[in-house]
Design an enzyme around this catalytic site. Structure first.
Site, PDB file in Angstrom:
ATOM      1  N   ASP A   7     -10.800  -0.677  -2.275  1.00 62.67           N
ATOM      2  CA  ASP A   7      -9.870   0.438  -2.112  1.00 62.67           C
ATOM      3  C   ASP A   7     -10.726   1.691  -1.904  1.00 62.67           C
ATOM      4  OD1 ASP A   7      -7.505   1.970  -2.066  1.00 62.67           O
ATOM      5  OD2 ASP A   7      -7.696   2.392  -4.217  1.00 62.67           O
ATOM      6  N   GLU A  67      -7.796  -2.345   2.621  1.00 60.22           N
ATOM      7  CA  GLU A  67      -6.544  -1.933   3.247  1.00 60.22           C
ATOM      8  C   GLU A  67      -6.845  -1.269   4.578  1.00 60.22           C
ATOM      9  OE1 GLU A  67      -3.417  -1.019  -0.369  1.00 60.22           O
ATOM     10  OE2 GLU A  67      -4.104   0.619   0.876  1.00 60.22           O
ATOM     11  N   ASP A 139      -7.632   2.564  -9.146  1.00 68.07           N
ATOM     12  CA  ASP A 139      -8.332   2.213  -7.907  1.00 68.07           C
ATOM     13  C   ASP A 139      -8.842   0.773  -7.953  1.00 68.07           C
ATOM     14  OD1 ASP A 139      -8.121   4.814  -6.573  1.00 68.07           O
ATOM     15  OD2 ASP A 139      -9.448   5.516  -8.156  1.00 68.07           O
TER      16      ASP A 139
END
Length: 156
Positions: A7, A67, A139
């Site tokens: 992330d 992502e 996170d």
């Protein structure tokens, strides 16, 4: 198969490592890499790349997942995210890791069952999927979710 979920963020990059064997997943480790807000950009990015390189060296993942990029309303925030992603991808590339990218909605759907899930729903599902796991922070939770989604979505 050991998967490193990522992330990326300039302020604090989350990471999570899982083992996937068929449909079974197991937690290996997770953490967060903060960078000092007042440090020059080049130093922050170098520190992020070096710290992630150390994580990769320690856990030796077979592949990584992150992502896909999303665009913020604030162009400055988007630029900082892109620079952090560059440092993260460079660390993975240096280690020879293949990096797969997944849309945020797809990650949420793979973990929770709906692409509109919020962070609390994702974190609650992590406790179900990885019983007893101690998550280093939000996170790191997001990074573990990316790793789990990759295990379910990507071909082995």
């Amino acid at each position: 198969m050991v998967i490193l979920g990522l992330d990326p963020s300039l302020s604090c990059t989350g990471w999570g490592v899982i083992r996937a064997e068929g449909s079974r997943i197991a937690h290996i480790a997770n953490g967060q890499i903060p960078t000092p807000a007042k440090a020059p950009m080049a130093q922050r990015l170098a520190a992020l790349q070096a710290a992630l390189g150390a994580v990769i060296a320690e856990y030796r993942p077979d592949r990584a997942a992150a992502e896909e990029v999303f665009v913020n309303k604030n162009p400055q925030s988007t630029l900082k995210l892109a620079q952090a992603r560059g440092a993260v991808l460079a660390a993975c590339g240096t280690a020879g890791l293949d990096v797969r990218e997944h849309a945020a909605r797809l990650v949420k759907k793979a973990v929770v069952g709906t692409g509109g899930a919020d962070k609390t729903q994702v974190q609650a599902m992590l406790k179900v999927l990885l019983p007893g796991v101690k998550v280093a922070g939000t996170d790191a939770a997001d990074a573990l979710a990316v790793a789990i989604a990759d295990a379910h979505l990507a071909p082995r």
